[in-house]
Design a protein around this motif. Structure first.
Motif, PDB file in Angstrom:
ATOM      1  N   PRO A 132      14.439   8.807 -20.270  1.00 17.76           N
ATOM      2  CA  PRO A 132      14.370   8.650 -19.098  1.00 17.76           C
ATOM      3  C   PRO A 132      15.608   8.728 -18.201  1.00 17.76           C
ATOM      4  CG  PRO A 132      13.961   6.423 -19.851  1.00 17.76           C
ATOM      5  CD  PRO A 132      14.012   7.712 -20.914  1.00 17.76           C
ATOM      6  N   THR A 133      15.713   9.425 -16.929  1.00 18.47           N
ATOM      7  CA  THR A 133      16.852   9.414 -16.167  1.00 18.47           C
ATOM      8  C   THR A 133      16.920   7.956 -15.391  1.00 18.47           C
ATOM      9  OG1 THR A 133      15.325   9.846 -14.146  1.00 18.47           O
ATOM     10  CG2 THR A 133      16.328  11.658 -15.416  1.00 18.47           C
ATOM     11  N   ALA A 134      18.233   7.680 -14.927  1.00 20.71           N
ATOM     12  CA  ALA A 134      18.236   6.481 -14.201  1.00 20.71           C
ATOM     13  C   ALA A 134      17.082   6.066 -13.137  1.00 20.71           C
ATOM     14  CB  ALA A 134      19.663   6.245 -13.608  1.00 20.71           C
ATOM     15  N   PHE A 135      17.013   7.228 -12.443  1.00 23.74           N
ATOM     16  CA  PHE A 135      15.668   7.008 -11.492  1.00 23.74           C
ATOM     17  C   PHE A 135      14.477   6.692 -12.256  1.00 23.74           C
ATOM     18  CE2 PHE A 135      12.212   8.931  -9.177  1.00 23.74           C
ATOM     19  CZ  PHE A 135      12.195   7.964  -7.675  1.00 23.74           C
ATOM     20  N   GLU A 136      13.927   7.282 -13.258  1.00 21.17           N
ATOM     21  CA  GLU A 136      12.806   7.013 -13.894  1.00 21.17           C
ATOM     22  C   GLU A 136      12.498   5.785 -14.456  1.00 21.17           C
ATOM     23  OE1 GLU A 136      11.766  11.746 -15.262  1.00 21.17           O
ATOM     24  OE2 GLU A 136      12.981  10.279 -16.551  1.00 21.17           O
ATOM     25  N   SER A 137      13.884   5.298 -15.173  1.00 20.19           N
ATOM     26  CA  SER A 137      13.886   4.024 -15.625  1.00 20.19           C
ATOM     27  C   SER A 137      13.624   2.890 -14.481  1.00 20.19           C
ATOM     28  CB  SER A 137      15.185   3.621 -16.493  1.00 20.19           C
ATOM     29  OG  SER A 137      15.225   4.638 -17.501  1.00 20.19           O
ATOM     30  N   PHE A 138      14.241   3.186 -13.354  1.00 22.24           N
ATOM     31  CA  PHE A 138      14.288   2.191 -12.179  1.00 22.24           C
ATOM     32  C   PHE A 138      12.898   2.167 -11.687  1.00 22.24           C
ATOM     33  CE2 PHE A 138      14.141   1.693  -7.509  1.00 22.24           C
ATOM     34  CZ  PHE A 138      14.501   0.625  -7.476  1.00 22.24           C
ATOM     35  N   ILE A 139      12.319   3.157 -11.514  1.00 27.63           N
ATOM     36  CA  ILE A 139      10.696   3.005 -11.185  1.00 27.63           C
ATOM     37  C   ILE A 139      10.086   2.306 -12.266  1.00 27.63           C
ATOM     38  CG2 ILE A 139       8.707   4.426 -10.656  1.00 27.63           C
ATOM     39  CD1 ILE A 139      10.688   4.445  -8.520  1.00 27.63           C
ATOM     40  N   ALA A 140      10.125   2.754 -13.369  1.00 25.22           N
ATOM     41  CA  ALA A 140       9.418   2.025 -14.519  1.00 25.22           C
ATOM     42  C   ALA A 140       9.622   0.477 -14.521  1.00 25.22           C
ATOM     43  CB  ALA A 140       9.865   2.610 -15.873  1.00 25.22           C
TER      44      ALA A 140
ATOM     45  N   SER B  40       0.805  -1.250  -0.230  1.00 24.02           N
ATOM     46  CA  SER B  40      -0.067   0.165  -0.144  1.00 24.02           C
ATOM     47  C   SER B  40       0.981   1.287  -0.114  1.00 24.02           C
ATOM     48  CB  SER B  40      -1.006   0.087   1.132  1.00 24.02           C
ATOM     49  OG  SER B  40      -0.185   0.148   2.542  1.00 24.02           O
ATOM     50  N   ILE B  41       1.887   1.112   0.688  1.00 23.98           N
ATOM     51  CA  ILE B  41       2.770   2.307   0.686  1.00 23.98           C
ATOM     52  C   ILE B  41       3.616   2.400  -0.705  1.00 23.98           C
ATOM     53  CG2 ILE B  41       4.954   3.254   1.662  1.00 23.98           C
ATOM     54  CD1 ILE B  41       2.880   3.311   3.883  1.00 23.98           C
ATOM     55  N   GLN B  42       3.995   1.536  -1.407  1.00 21.47           N
ATOM     56  CA  GLN B  42       4.433   1.583  -2.400  1.00 21.47           C
ATOM     57  C   GLN B  42       3.503   2.085  -3.591  1.00 21.47           C
ATOM     58  OE1 GLN B  42       5.448  -2.721  -3.011  1.00 21.47           O
ATOM     59  NE2 GLN B  42       7.624  -1.874  -3.369  1.00 21.47           N
ATOM     60  N   LEU B  43       2.432   1.859  -3.629  1.00 20.85           N
ATOM     61  CA  LEU B  43       1.107   2.145  -4.445  1.00 20.85           C
ATOM     62  C   LEU B  43       0.898   3.707  -4.472  1.00 20.85           C
ATOM     63  CD1 LEU B  43      -1.142  -0.718  -4.703  1.00 20.85           C
ATOM     64  CD2 LEU B  43       0.364  -0.072  -6.527  1.00 20.85           C
ATOM     65  N   ARG B  44       0.816   4.222  -3.167  1.00 17.02           N
ATOM     66  CA  ARG B  44       0.456   5.543  -2.822  1.00 17.02           C
ATOM     67  C   ARG B  44       1.784   6.550  -3.246  1.00 17.02           C
ATOM     68  NH1 ARG B  44      -3.033   5.693   2.665  1.00 17.02           N
ATOM     69  NH2 ARG B  44      -3.717   3.583   2.735  1.00 17.02           N
ATOM     70  N   SER B  45       3.043   5.831  -2.991  1.00 20.84           N
ATOM     71  CA  SER B  45       4.273   6.442  -3.646  1.00 20.84           C
ATOM     72  C   SER B  45       4.173   6.639  -4.977  1.00 20.84           C
ATOM     73  CB  SER B  45       5.386   6.015  -2.888  1.00 20.84           C
ATOM     74  OG  SER B  45       5.622   5.705  -1.503  1.00 20.84           O
ATOM     75  N   TYR B  46       3.578   5.752  -5.809  1.00 23.91           N
ATOM     76  CA  TYR B  46       3.772   5.728  -7.029  1.00 23.91           C
ATOM     77  C   TYR B  46       2.651   6.670  -7.731  1.00 23.91           C
ATOM     78  CZ  TYR B  46       3.712   4.004 -11.981  1.00 23.91           C
ATOM     79  OH  TYR B  46       3.789   3.722 -13.183  1.00 23.91           O
ATOM     80  N   SER B  47       1.562   6.647  -7.067  1.00 21.36           N
ATOM     81  CA  SER B  47       0.823   7.709  -7.332  1.00 21.36           C
ATOM     82  C   SER B  47       1.143   9.260  -7.344  1.00 21.36           C
ATOM     83  CB  SER B  47      -0.624   7.521  -6.487  1.00 21.36           C
ATOM     84  OG  SER B  47      -0.555   7.969  -5.243  1.00 21.36           O
ATOM     85  N   LEU B  48       2.022   9.507  -6.197  1.00 24.31           N
ATOM     86  CA  LEU B  48       2.537  10.661  -6.206  1.00 24.31           C
ATOM     87  C   LEU B  48       3.383  10.855  -7.632  1.00 24.31           C
ATOM     88  CD1 LEU B  48       3.156  10.884  -2.355  1.00 24.31           C
ATOM     89  CD2 LEU B  48       1.527  12.160  -3.693  1.00 24.31           C
ATOM     90  N   LEU B  49       4.391  10.112  -7.609  1.00 24.48           N
ATOM     91  CA  LEU B  49       5.405  10.107  -8.613  1.00 24.48           C
ATOM     92  C   LEU B  49       4.715  10.236 -10.257  1.00 24.48           C
ATOM     93  CD1 LEU B  49       7.956   7.333  -7.659  1.00 24.48           C
ATOM     94  CD2 LEU B  49       8.317  10.009  -7.472  1.00 24.48           C
ATOM     95  N   SER B  50       3.834   9.351 -10.275  1.00 22.44           N
ATOM     96  CA  SER B  50       3.157   9.461 -11.707  1.00 22.44           C
ATOM     97  C   SER B  50       2.249  10.601 -11.863  1.00 22.44           C
ATOM     98  CB  SER B  50       2.301   8.205 -11.884  1.00 22.44           C
ATOM     99  OG  SER B  50       1.252   8.081 -10.769  1.00 22.44           O
ATOM    100  N   SER B  51       1.735  11.280 -11.015  1.00 19.08           N
ATOM    101  CA  SER B  51       1.026  12.483 -11.195  1.00 19.08           C
ATOM    102  C   SER B  51       1.994  13.584 -11.374  1.00 19.08           C
ATOM    103  CB  SER B  51       0.303  12.655  -9.845  1.00 19.08           C
ATOM    104  OG  SER B  51       0.958  13.159  -8.684  1.00 19.08           O
ATOM    105  N   GLY B  52       3.194  13.626 -11.092  1.00 21.21           N
ATOM    106  CA  GLY B  52       4.030  14.811 -11.263  1.00 21.21           C
ATOM    107  C   GLY B  52       5.291  14.651 -12.498  1.00 21.21           C
ATOM    108  N   ASN B  53       5.048  13.334 -12.979  1.00 20.99           N
ATOM    109  CA  ASN B  53       6.283  13.299 -13.659  1.00 20.99           C
ATOM    110  C   ASN B  53       5.679  12.510 -14.978  1.00 20.99           C
ATOM    111  OD1 ASN B  53       8.381  11.209 -14.966  1.00 20.99           O
ATOM    112  ND2 ASN B  53       9.631  12.281 -13.639  1.00 20.99           N
ATOM    113  N   ALA B  54       5.954  13.017 -16.143  1.00 22.91           N
ATOM    114  CA  ALA B  54       5.263  12.465 -17.338  1.00 22.91           C
ATOM    115  C   ALA B  54       5.862  11.343 -17.865  1.00 22.91           C
ATOM    116  CB  ALA B  54       5.630  13.710 -18.684  1.00 22.91           C
ATOM    117  N   PHE B  55       7.033  10.957 -17.846  1.00 24.35           N
ATOM    118  CA  PHE B  55       7.460   9.579 -18.006  1.00 24.35           C
ATOM    119  C   PHE B  55       6.910   8.592 -17.386  1.00 24.35           C
ATOM    120  CE2 PHE B  55      10.185   6.122 -17.536  1.00 24.35           C
ATOM    121  CZ  PHE B  55      10.451   5.719 -18.480  1.00 24.35           C
TER     122      PHE B  55
END
Length: 398
Positions: A267-275, A181-196
């Motif tokens: 994508p940056t290294a971080f963005e690729s990692f999250i993806a 649940s923590i991961q999904l909530r964190s992902y929602s924040l990342l995806s809403s502020g990052n186009a990639f």
């Protein structure tokens, strides 16, 4: 976008004429053939008594089809097992679509920060509206069925937040559920502020929709092949209407997740990692195969208790000892149901590999299928036998 004025981005979706054309065509056709009204009227008119004696799916899409339970079931019990498959399958689809509605909005928020992305956002908005109609139809039918047949919930559940585990039955515990649940909530924040990351969510959605498309096309055939479509069971109509909507959803996932993403900065290294983390998680979720509901990749031991509850209801009338015995026969010895469910899993794996093969940022491991590569009939039976031994021991009926 007016390039003579200062802009934050160098590329614009409007310049990618081919992708815009594909997206416009898919969005327009989806609106023209939208099945929302048909789904709503179907849910409103559903009466279990009108179709209680009929199959709702092709025969092989029945609960525990091809297992010893199916082999010994009477004709009326097989009808029930077929209907229960429908309820259980779409209970899982509800779970997935609850998450889809939320992440469609966060993805749109991330993409709307770019120039000329209005069409993408409106596509996702429209699809979210359709998902709400899908969920409502599935809930109305599934809950009426369980209330009238069992008088209690077996596979259905009350509405719940998006951050619950998407897979209803999986290998988990309270700590894992909390961390998910923590991961999904964190992902929602990342995806809403990052186009990639917002765009990449559609790659994940495409994988999940692709799996559904494989099975749902076959479910829809019960209605398309029915001799009297007007009087076909309403659940079979709902399967068809849902499949037709989801066909366009898969197309948009593919366009946004594969084509539009090329218009973004590398994508940056971080963005690729999250993806890759999101894709890895999906492949892990789908690393099981399931004979209870072929086509849903649940962790089988997690469903033992539910199936025991089902078989000991007045509908099937088994004693606990007899129910545990037949479940042991189904899950710990190779049978036709296991072979067919594994084939479904392997079809999905090959489809996932093809889908991910040309996406640059996807890791080699994910392109090859990740955790799904470890799946085999031998591993399935070994795990089931180990877990069923514990299940019997707890029930003290071995």
């Amino acid at each position: 976008m007016r390039k003579k004025l200062y802009q934050r981005e160098h590329n614009t979706l409007a310049e990618d004429k081919l992708t815009v054309k594909k997206l416009e065509f898919n969005h327009r056709k989806n609106k023209e053939q939208d099945h929302t009204e048909l789904l709503d009227s179907s849910a409103k008119n559903f009466n279990y008594q009108d179709c209680k004696g009929e199959y709702w799916n092709p025969e092989k899409f029945s609960l525990l089809y091809g297992t010893p339970l199916w082999d010994q079931a009477s004709a009326s019990e097989r009808v029930l097992l077929n209907q229960i498959y429908w309820v259980a399958y779409y209970a899982q689809i509800i779970s997935a679509e609850i998450a889809t509605i939320f992440f469609n909005q966060t993805a749109a928020a991330g993409l709307f920060g770019l120039e000329d992305f209005r069409l993408v956002c409106e596509t996702l908005d429209f699809e979210s509206m359709q998902e709400r109609a899908h969920i409502d139809a599935f809930k109305v039918i599934g809950e009426q069925f369980e209330e009238e047949v069992f008088g209690e919930r077996i596979f259905t559940y009350p509405m719940r937040p998006y951050f619950y585990e998407t897979m209803i039955f999986q290998k988990t515990n309270m700590i894992k559920k909390f961390w998910k649940s923590i991961q999904l909530r964190s992902y929602s924040l990342l995806s809403s502020g990052n186009a990639f990351i917002g765009c990449q969510y559609l790659t994940v959605r495409g994988l999940r929709t692709l799996n559904g498309k494989i099975v749902q096309h076959q479910l829809s055939k019960y209605y398309t092949d029915h001799e009297d479509k007007e009087n076909a069971p309403i659940p079979s109509k709902v399967s068809y209407y849902h499949f037709m909507d989801e066909s366009y959803h898969f197309n948009s996932s593919n366009i946004i997740g594969s084509d539009i993403i090329k218009n973004l900065k590398k994508p940056t290294a971080f963005e690729s990692f999250i993806a890759n983390l999101g894709i890895k998680g999906t492949l892990k979720d789908h690393s099981n195969f399931n004979i209870s509901v072929n086509g849903i990749f649940w962790y089988e031991p997690a469903i033992f208790e539910t199936l025991l509850k089902l078989l000991t209801t007045k509908v099937f009338g088994m004693s606990e000892k007899d129910a545990i015995h037949i479940l042991k026969e189904c899950f710990t010895k190779e049978n036709q149901g296991i072979v067919e469910a594994f084939e479904t899993h392997q079809t999905a794996l090959e489809s996932y590999r093809n889908y991910l093969s040309n996406i640059e940022y996807v890791s080699k491991s994910n392109k090859n299928g990740g955790s799904m590569n470890k799946t085999s009939i031998e591993n399935y039976l070994t795990e089931n036998r180990r877990q069923f031994f514990e299940f019997e021991r707890k029930k003290n009926v071995a």
